[in-house]
Design an enzyme around this catalytic site. Structure first.
Site, PDB file in Angstrom:
ATOM      1  N   ASP A  15       0.941  -1.366  -0.095  1.00 18.22           N
ATOM      2  CA  ASP A  15      -0.090  -0.094   0.141  1.00 18.22           C
ATOM      3  C   ASP A  15       0.867   1.252  -0.003  1.00 18.22           C
ATOM      4  OD1 ASP A  15      -2.467   1.521   0.166  1.00 18.22           O
ATOM      5  OD2 ASP A  15      -2.838   1.192   2.128  1.00 18.22           O
ATOM      6  N   ASN A  63     -10.749  -2.883  -6.667  1.00 17.90           N
ATOM      7  CA  ASN A  63      -9.813  -2.152  -7.819  1.00 17.90           C
ATOM      8  C   ASN A  63     -10.351  -1.675  -9.048  1.00 17.90           C
ATOM      9  OD1 ASN A  63      -6.518  -2.906  -6.089  1.00 17.90           O
ATOM     10  ND2 ASN A  63      -7.854  -1.420  -5.673  1.00 17.90           N
TER      11      ASN A  63
END
Length: 238
Positions: A15, A63
């Site tokens: 991340d 996503n």
């Protein structure tokens, strides 16, 4: 760091790529490209340390809701970043988990080709979680069991029908970027994994940061539901 107590399976939520780029006045895809360089370094170091499985959360089912240009850039990175050198130099085998059919055809072909070429590599297996979410995976496993007519489903049955059935559960889960959540990643498999969170964005995650995570893992006692005394007694017995 104790070289005799290296986690055999490390899972990472990579991340912070987009925020890393934004803070530098760049577009988000610039951060994803920088993150690929980190993957290369960490892959090489994990292989050197003796890690047997490295699972990387590359692109989640959720996503797909991101802007189209960012998705296109990420898929393009998959095509350009899967280099033979990284896998062959480190003797690493590639595996992929996720909803494969949702990926662009050229990405599927690239992944299939790389998996075939690296199938005999045996130092470490890199597992890319691509178009993956844990709830999707468990749902698909349940559908398969129902289709098989299984009316007495056990935990072992579910584990065998998960896409991760070829590897052990993670010993250590690392999340970079400062967020303190799991984000639908390997929910079944991390039931007893040790969790490590750090503020470092993935492009800045160095070998030294990896060592810190492993040292944190080594300083914990994994009890798997047992008492501390039971674990210590078992150690004496061994």
């Amino acid at each position: 760091m104790d070289r005799n107590n290296i986690p055999q399976h490390i899972a990472i939520i990579m991340d912070g790529n987009g925020r890393w780029a934004t803070e530098r006045g760049k577009i988000r895809s610039y951060g994803h490209q920088a993150g690929v360089d980190t993957v290369r370094r960490i892959t090489a170091e994990c292989t050197r340390l003796g890690v047997k499985f490295l699972t990387l959360y590359t692109f989640s089912t959720e996503n797909w809701n991101r802007p189209a240009d960012e998705i296109a850039a990420l898929m393009g990175l998959v095509l350009t970043s899967l280099e033979d050198e990284m896998f062959m130099k480190n003797n690493v085998r590639l595996r992929v988990i996720g909803d494969f059919k949702r990926l662009p055809v050229e990405v599927q072909e690239k992944l299939n080709g790389m998996m075939e070429r690296t199938a005999k590599n045996d130092s470490m297996t890199m597992v890319i979680a691509l178009s993956y979410s844990s709830r999707w995976e468990i749902t698909e496993a349940t559908k398969q069991l129902i289709a098989e007519g299984n009316t007495n489903i056990t935990e072992e049955d579910i584990s065998k029908h998960l896409q991760t059935n070829f590897m052990p559960d993670p010993d250590l889960l690392i999340r970079t970027g400062g967020e303190l959540r799991i984000s639908n990643y390997l929910l079944w498999q991390i039931a007893y994994s040790e969790l490590y969170f750090c503020n470092t964005y993935w492009p800045d995650f160095t070998e030294e940061e990896l060592y810190k995570a492993i040292e944190s893992y080594q300083n914990r006692q994994r009890r798997f539901g047992k008492t501390e005394a039971q674990v210590e007694e078992e150690k004496k017995g061994n």
